[in-house]
Motif scaffolding. Structure first.
Motif, short mmCIF file in Angstrom:
data_model
loop_
_atom_site.label_atom_id
_atom_site.label_comp_id
_atom_site.label_asym_id
_atom_site.label_seq_id
_atom_site.Cartn_x
_atom_site.Cartn_y
_atom_site.Cartn_z
N PRO A 27 0.83 -1.21 0.00
CA PRO A 27 0.00 0.00 0.00
C PRO A 27 0.87 1.26 0.00
O PRO A 27 1.88 1.33 0.71
CB PRO A 27 -0.81 -0.12 1.29
N VAL A 28 0.46 2.26 -0.78
CA VAL A 28 1.31 3.40 -1.06
C VAL A 28 0.87 4.64 -0.29
O VAL A 28 -0.32 4.95 -0.20
CB VAL A 28 1.31 3.73 -2.58
N ILE A 29 1.87 5.34 0.23
CA ILE A 29 1.70 6.70 0.73
C ILE A 29 2.56 7.60 -0.14
O ILE A 29 3.76 7.36 -0.30
CB ILE A 29 2.14 6.84 2.21
N ALA A 30 1.96 8.62 -0.75
CA ALA A 30 2.71 9.59 -1.53
C ALA A 30 3.14 10.73 -0.62
O ALA A 30 2.33 11.22 0.18
CB ALA A 30 1.88 10.12 -2.69
N VAL A 31 4.38 11.14 -0.73
CA VAL A 31 4.91 12.21 0.11
C VAL A 31 5.51 13.29 -0.79
O VAL A 31 6.33 12.99 -1.66
CB VAL A 31 5.99 11.69 1.09
N HIS A 32 5.10 14.52 -0.58
CA HIS A 32 5.74 15.64 -1.27
C HIS A 32 6.33 16.58 -0.23
O HIS A 32 5.67 16.96 0.73
CB HIS A 32 4.76 16.42 -2.15
#
Length: 458
Positions: A27-32
């Motif tokens: 499962p993905v968490i996008a971080v900017h």
């Protein structure tokens, strides 16, 4: 286990190797991260406007898959390691960067993540060829475009673009990231409030109306431009130098922020039967060449590539610089281009060369003054192409235009805006009693520039 996709200049779901690797791991968490990296210049105003809206579009696309875009600010090393530890992520993936300050920061982050047992993976995606893979027979980087382009043609072709990953989902809504549960990051209003807090949009004076009218930041806008490419290429050779016509792809800001990959643009051009598709691919390679040069010349934005120009007799005139910036030089084509830039965040490529030549040769103001203005006002300004192209016009860079080449704005207008439509659109007072008087004599200033350049070359 959770994986992290560190979002940088790859704001897309299609053909994104970093996202694909993260999605495959879990499962993905996008971080900017709104980064503070020593030696890296902050984004200009137009680029911040674009990034704000592109992140908004990306967050909406990812929300459909239950994937949050987590916002952080500061030292990327500190922020990314903290988020990885907080979420227990065992995989962190990102798209490579090629400017030295970012390369050094990424190397340190990768090493420390590996030391913590995290699979830290950097992947290509911003260029067609990695900068260390295209070299001369003497194992040196190319400094001239033509042999560089031939070497790229002889190199293994880029892989075909990939689709959106089949498996793409986020973590449990109760997972905490950066002090908030995932479910709060997924709420549109909460995300928008945190993004607004970065202060990237104009506040006291709304200068972005023309940008909103011209552009649609985000992957959907990029793919719409890509879908139109076949029609553009049908007349590209005839129209691309005509600012009075809509004859260019307008893909440059989408490529700059990675809303479409260069592989996708190249692949789309190869599907076209138009002979001008090859010309379009040459433009992609010119962008590529600029980035390869920046990889080897990290001070490209601040130092002359040709050291003999360190002693060039640049002038300093704040009033003339201001007139140039605001499109009030009295030279119609120059003023049209500068007003187009201020209104829309872009300028036709032919006119970019004209206004740059006028600043550096007719006004003989330092190319850095122009590069800095473009950096702040162009939606497609990047660390490589912006200084590379300015040095090319000024004659101070690699494979530069000959120092004695001075674009004559009047002749350029006759050739490329023969009916005056472009100038009339942006300089309605041209040819009337309200027209501005030229701030410089084109013929005399050209000769003065040639004399100054000849002294340096000699």
């Amino acid at each position: 286990m959770t994986s992290i996709w560190w979002v940088r200049d790859d704001l897309r779901l299609h053909d994104n190797a970093a996202l694909a690797h993260a999605a495959q791991a879990g499962p993905v968490i996008a971080v900017h991260i709104d980064e503070r990296v020593e030696g890296a210049r902050p984004l200009g105003g137009a680029s911040r406007w674009w990034l704000h809206h592109s992140l908004t579009a990306l967050a909406a696309d990812l929300r459909e898959h239950g994937i949050p875009v987590v916002l952080a600010s500061g030292d990327p090393h500190e922020q990314l390691l903290r988020i990885a530890q907080e979420t227990g992520a065992d995989t962190v993936a990102w798209q490579r960067r090629y400017h030295l300050p970012f390369r050094e920061a990424d190397a340190r982050i990768k090493a420390d993540l590996h030391d913590r047992g995290v699979d830290a993976r950097s992947v290509p995606g911003f260029l067609l060829h990695e900068p260390w893979t295209v070299r001369t027979g003497a194992d040196q980087p190319y400094k001239v475009y033509s042999p560089f382009a031939r070497a790229c043609a002889d190199a293994p072709p880029p892989q075909s673009p990939q689709d959106v990953p089949d498996r793409l989902d986020g973590p449990a809504p109760t997972t905490r990231v950066a002090g908030h549960e995932v479910r709060t990051w997924l709420r549109d209003g909460d995300f928008a409030e945190r993004l607004d807090a970065r202060g990237w949009l104009p506040t006291h004076l709304d200068w972005a109306g023309g940008l909103r009218a011209m552009w649609t930041p985000g992957e959907a806008g990029a793919r719409a431009r890509l879908d139109d490419l076949a029609d553009v290429l049908a007349t590209y050779d005839e129209d691309r130098d005509r600012p009075d016509r809509d004859g260019t792809s307008r893909l440059s800001p989408h490529l700059r922020f990675g809303e479409v990959s260069p592989r996708e643009a190249r692949h789309a051009s190869r599907r076209s039967r138009a002979g001008s598709a090859e010309t379009f691919r040459a433009e992609l390679l010119w962008r590529e060449f600029a980035w390869h040069r920046l990889f080897h010349l990290p001070d490209l934005a601040t130092a002359n590539v040709r050291a003999q120009f360190d002693g060039f007799d640049w002038r300093e005139d704040a009033e003339e610089l201001r007139a140039w910036q605001r499109g009030r030089t009295g030279i119609d084509l120059v003023d049209a281009g500068m007003r187009e830039l201020w209104e829309t965040g872009t300028m036709h490529n032919r006119v970019r060369m004209v206004v740059a030549s006028f600043l550096t040769k007719n006004l003989r103001l330092h190319w850095r003054r122009g590069e800095e203005w473009f950096w702040d006002t162009l939606v497609d300004a990047d660390e490589a192409s912006n200084p590379f192209n300015w040095q090319w016009v000024a004659g101070t860079g690699d494979d530069a235009a000959p120092y004695f080449r001075v674009f004559n704005p009047e002749r350029q207008q006759e050739r490329f805006d023969p009916h005056g439509a472009y100038v009339r659109r942006w300089v309605p007072e041209a040819g009337t009693d309200d027209a501005l008087a030229p701030i410089v004599d084109l013929k005399a200033s050209r000769q003065e520039a040639l004399d100054a350049y000849s002294a340096v070359k000699g």
